[in-house]
Design a protein around this motif. Structure first.
Motif, PDB file in Angstrom:
ATOM      1  N   ARG A 260       0.809  -1.225   0.000  1.00  0.00           N
ATOM      2  CA  ARG A 260       0.000   0.000   0.000  1.00  0.00           C
ATOM      3  C   ARG A 260       0.839   1.271   0.000  1.00  0.00           C
ATOM      4  O   ARG A 260       0.343   2.340  -0.377  1.00  0.00           O
ATOM      5  CB  ARG A 260      -0.934   0.000   1.222  1.00  0.00           C
ATOM      6  N   ALA A 261       2.107   1.193   0.424  1.00  0.00           N
ATOM      7  CA  ALA A 261       2.937   2.397   0.507  1.00  0.00           C
ATOM      8  C   ALA A 261       4.401   2.005   0.563  1.00  0.00           C
ATOM      9  O   ALA A 261       4.760   0.983   1.164  1.00  0.00           O
ATOM     10  CB  ALA A 261       2.573   3.226   1.740  1.00  0.00           C
ATOM     11  N   VAL A 262       5.245   2.817  -0.077  1.00  0.00           N
ATOM     12  CA  VAL A 262       6.690   2.633  -0.019  1.00  0.00           C
ATOM     13  C   VAL A 262       7.301   3.850   0.664  1.00  0.00           C
ATOM     14  O   VAL A 262       6.867   4.989   0.428  1.00  0.00           O
ATOM     15  CB  VAL A 262       7.290   2.411  -1.423  1.00  0.00           C
ATOM     16  N   LEU A 263       8.296   3.612   1.522  1.00  0.00           N
ATOM     17  CA  LEU A 263       8.994   4.681   2.218  1.00  0.00           C
ATOM     18  C   LEU A 263      10.481   4.577   1.930  1.00  0.00           C
ATOM     19  O   LEU A 263      11.046   3.476   1.942  1.00  0.00           O
ATOM     20  CB  LEU A 263       8.777   4.613   3.733  1.00  0.00           C
ATOM     21  N   VAL A 264      11.110   5.725   1.667  1.00  0.00           N
ATOM     22  CA  VAL A 264      12.565   5.803   1.558  1.00  0.00           C
ATOM     23  C   VAL A 264      13.045   6.686   2.702  1.00  0.00           C
ATOM     24  O   VAL A 264      12.395   7.675   3.054  1.00  0.00           O
ATOM     25  CB  VAL A 264      13.012   6.361   0.193  1.00  0.00           C
ATOM     26  N   TYR A 265      14.195   6.324   3.287  1.00  0.00           N
ATOM     27  CA  TYR A 265      14.649   7.047   4.478  1.00  0.00           C
ATOM     28  C   TYR A 265      16.154   7.248   4.436  1.00  0.00           C
ATOM     29  O   TYR A 265      16.878   6.492   3.787  1.00  0.00           O
ATOM     30  CB  TYR A 265      14.241   6.307   5.750  1.00  0.00           C
ATOM     31  N   GLY A 266      16.608   8.302   5.166  1.00  0.00           N
ATOM     32  CA  GLY A 266      18.034   8.581   5.122  1.00  0.00           C
ATOM     33  C   GLY A 266      18.494   9.654   6.074  1.00  0.00           C
ATOM     34  O   GLY A 266      18.079   9.705   7.243  1.00  0.00           O
TER      35      GLY A 266
END
Length: 358
Positions: A260-266
């Motif tokens: 349902r959702a993709v997250l990118v983090y950094g």
């Protein structure tokens, strides 16, 4: 050269606290690709940078080729037999028995017994030659293709420089088909469980040869993230990793989410979320400024992020919002893995720790 992912963050923290001095130490050269990891009870207290589930087993990888596995959700750990002492960065098991680990010196290790023993499938001494052979064949078939000629030159440079380019992440969809990615646009694919590897550098929208830090399949999409805001997604029609613009130009260290959702983090607590397969992105406000360096998804779909400073943030709404959970000081975190109802294991500079997230 940019330092890589977790090691970069740890080095940054140390550099802020310790004045710079240059120390020159003479030491005998040790070929880490030919030296097995030392068996030691103290190794469990060293730095670990990758975690994965192998069925009900948990597998952790870290510095000096150390790999440990646990059959009781991280309470007790046993050291695996590893034929190299290169620093390992990431590990993944597409099935309970078959797994792969990657790291410095271009090493790719394989296990067929749930992480108890490992064997090398690829290393930095082979990478350059495989690239050179591949792109020279392409140049012979398409002499007017500038990309193949350029990549042949890059392959020769890698041969000349030696086995110093790391792989930083690994992703297999099943026991046969997988990828390894790393520094300077390094990406290889296998379709036979790692018996042979093919370079894919010409199939990425990465003209600056930026470092790849993470690779994950989220739903039906396969993403790569890296430095300077780089996000790529596999186009199934062209088999090319195409650029996916986001509003942030700092480094992304990982990808997580659900169908349902993709997250990118950094860096600096930046997290961006897409609910349309990466077409549009919205910033997720975490309330922390520390870099997000680890993630895991629980069996019931909660998304957990862990920061360089040890913050634990939990989402129950597919990453639309996060709640910070109080924790004793964790220190810098490099990887996290949910292991049971309300518990997870965190890997980092302080070794491996089991803790609650609820």
């Amino acid at each position: 050269m940019n330092t890589f992912r977790w090691i970069a963050l740890t080095a940054l923290a140390v550099a802020m606290a310790v004045p710079f001095t240059r120390v020159v130490v003479a030491a005998d050269f040790v070929d880490t690709l030919s030296s097995p990891a030392i068996q030691s009870e103290k190794a469990i207290n060293g730095m670990f940078t990758g975690l994965a589930s192998a069925g009900k087993r948990l597998v952790a990888v870290g510095q000096r080729g150390h790999i440990f596995y646990s059959d009781d959700a991280g309470v007790r750990w046993h050291q695996a037999q590893v034929p190299v002492s290169s620093d390992l960065v990431a590990v993944q098991f597409p099935s309970p028995t078959q797994g792969w680990a990657v790291g410095h010196d271009g090493i790719v290790l394989h296990s067929d017994d749930s992480g108890q023993t490992w064997s090398p499938q690829l290393d930095g001494r082979q990478v350059g030659q495989i690239m050179l052979d591949h792109y020279q064949r392409q140049t012979a078939q398409q002499p007017d293709d500038p990309a193949s000629a350029f990549l042949s030159g890059e392959a020769q440079r890698m041969i000349d420089e030696g086995a110093d380019k790391p792989f930083l992440d690994v992703w297999f969809s099943d026991e046969k088909n997988g990828y390894v990615v790393g520094a300077f646009n390094l990406i290889f694919r296998t379709e036979d469980g790692g018996q042979t590897w093919v370079p894919l550098m010409e199939r990425t929208d990465n003209p600056g040869a930026l470092n790849f830090y993470g690779m994950r399949a989220i739903g039906d999409d396969l993403f790569i993230v890296g430095e300077q805001g780089l996000v790529l997604k596999l186009d199934s029609a062209t088999q090319r990793f195409v650029n996916v613009p986001t509003p942030y130009n700092g480094s992304y260290f990982g990808i997580t989410g659900s169908s349902r959702a993709v997250l990118v983090y950094g860096l600096r607590g930046n997290v961006y979320r897409s609910v349309d397969h990466g077409t549009n992105w919205d910033k997720v406000e975490l309330g922390v400024s520390s870099s997000i360096t680890a993630s895991t998804v629980t069996a019931d779909g909660q998304i957990i992020l862990v920061s360089q400073a040890g913050h634990v943030l939990v989402s129950v709404d597919d990453g639309a919002s996060f709640t910070q959970k109080p924790q004793e000081h964790l220190g810098p975190a490099a990887a996290a893995q949910a292991v049971g109802s309300g518990s997870m294991v965190v890997a980092g500079a302080q070794g491996l720790r089991q803790l609650p997230y609820q």
